[in-house]
Write a protein that holds these residues in place. Structure first.
Motif, PDB file in Angstrom:
ATOM      1  N   TYR A   1       2.430   1.187   0.171  1.00  0.00           N
ATOM      2  CA  TYR A   1       2.653   0.606   1.500  1.00  0.00           C
ATOM      3  C   TYR A   1       2.892  -0.890   1.352  1.00  0.00           C
ATOM      4  CZ  TYR A   1       0.798   4.938   3.478  1.00  0.00           C
ATOM      5  OH  TYR A   1       0.587   6.253   3.816  1.00  0.00           O
TER       6      TYR A   1
ATOM      7  N   ARG B   1       1.372  -5.392  -1.390  1.00  0.00           N
ATOM      8  CA  ARG B   1       1.476  -3.945  -1.309  1.00  0.00           C
ATOM      9  C   ARG B   1       0.108  -3.308  -1.511  1.00  0.00           C
ATOM     10  NH1 ARG B   1       3.686  -0.997  -6.738  1.00  0.00           N
ATOM     11  NH2 ARG B   1       2.239  -1.935  -8.223  1.00  0.00           N
TER      12      ARG B   1
ATOM     13  N   GLN C   1       2.025  -0.486   8.458  1.00  0.00           N
ATOM     14  CA  GLN C   1       2.425  -0.684   7.078  1.00  0.00           C
ATOM     15  C   GLN C   1       3.814  -0.080   6.872  1.00  0.00           C
ATOM     16  OE1 GLN C   1       0.933  -2.387   4.758  1.00  0.00           O
ATOM     17  NE2 GLN C   1      -1.094  -2.711   5.650  1.00  0.00           N
TER      18      GLN C   1
ATOM     19  N   LEU D   1       6.378   1.901   4.660  1.00  0.00           N
ATOM     20  CA  LEU D   1       6.327   2.858   3.562  1.00  0.00           C
ATOM     21  C   LEU D   1       7.201   2.395   2.410  1.00  0.00           C
ATOM     22  CD1 LEU D   1       5.303   5.655   2.608  1.00  0.00           C
ATOM     23  CD2 LEU D   1       7.401   6.618   3.580  1.00  0.00           C
TER      24      LEU D   1
END
Length: 241
Positions: free
Chosen positions: A121, A139, A101, A103
């Motif tokens: 993420y 997200r 993922q 950030l």
């Protein structure tokens, strides 16, 4: 009056310097030792100019004056905040280049007595061609829920206890009428339809932090491990959680 104005000007200049340093070091993630020392120096100077005498008041469990309530004291910790700088390794280590993922933003939602630590993420760039990875707008929001407490005698320290976890997702391209598309749109779409909420009766120690600086726009805290976090208050029209 001239002295007060000079103090306000110094305060604003230090805040501007800290914001610029935060930007140039990618929230502190790429900060050198020199950068971290400079940030610490600015923070130490700002802490002496904090306009808030009782920055932990929003999390008081008792008050020395029965007529005073936490919501009456401003500036307040209460609200939504976005992280712009930290030197905490548990945060700076999250930005791994090959993570599953990507950030995104990091923040806190302070709604006394709760404090929710929020991490966003997103889908990593390398996964754009993979199936089941979602779209560019996908997200996932992870919220570690803690309960904060303080007293006038403990100010500016806020004690934390872990109380739960929330994980949710958003995906702009989800087709809510097609169950298969929920799966194909990846974990963000699944979590949008089936958010996770874990919160029980048990509470565990989660550390403490001192509020070094607090005004209407910026908040600076220091953990008991000695790490700093600089947050700016979210404007309502630009809230991201």
């Amino acid at each position: 009056m001239a002295l007060a104005l000079s103090s306000q000007q110094e305060q604003q200049q230090l805040k501007d310097d800290l914001v610029a340093l935060a930007s140039s070091t990618r929230r502190g993630f790429s900060a050198s030792r020199k950068d971290r020392d400079e940030a610490k120096s600015i923070i130490n100077k700002l802490s002496k100019l904090s306009p808030t005498r009782e920055p932990a008041a929003a999390y008081y469990t008792i008050f020395s004056d029965a007529n005073v309530r936490s919501q009456d004291i401003v500036p307040s910790l209460a609200g939504k905040w976005t992280l712009i700088y930290t030197d905490a390794p548990d945060i700076t280590s999250l930005d791994a280049p090959l993570s599953i993922q990507k950030l995104g933003r990091i923040g806190q939602e302070c709604n006394p007595p709760l404090i929710k630590n929020v991490i966003e993420y997103r889908r990593p760039n390398w996964a754009s061609a993979l199936p089941f990875s979602g779209d560019e707008g996908s997200r996932i929001l992870q919220k570690v829920i803690t309960e904060g407490s303080s007293t006038p005698a403990e100010n500016p320290t806020v004690d934390l206890k872990l109380v739960g976890l929330e994980i949710s997702g958003t995906n702009g391209s989800i087709d809510e009428t097609n169950p298969l598309m929920k799966l194909l749109n990846g974990p963000a779409a699944l979590l949008e339809q089936n958010p996770i909420k874990l919160q029980g009766p048990m509470k565990g120690p989660f550390g403490k932090f001192d509020v070094l600086y607090l005004d209407d726009e910026m908040r600076i805290t220091k953990t008991y491990q000695g790490f700093y976090a600089v947050n700016v208050r979210q404007e309502k029209e630009n809230e991201w959680f």
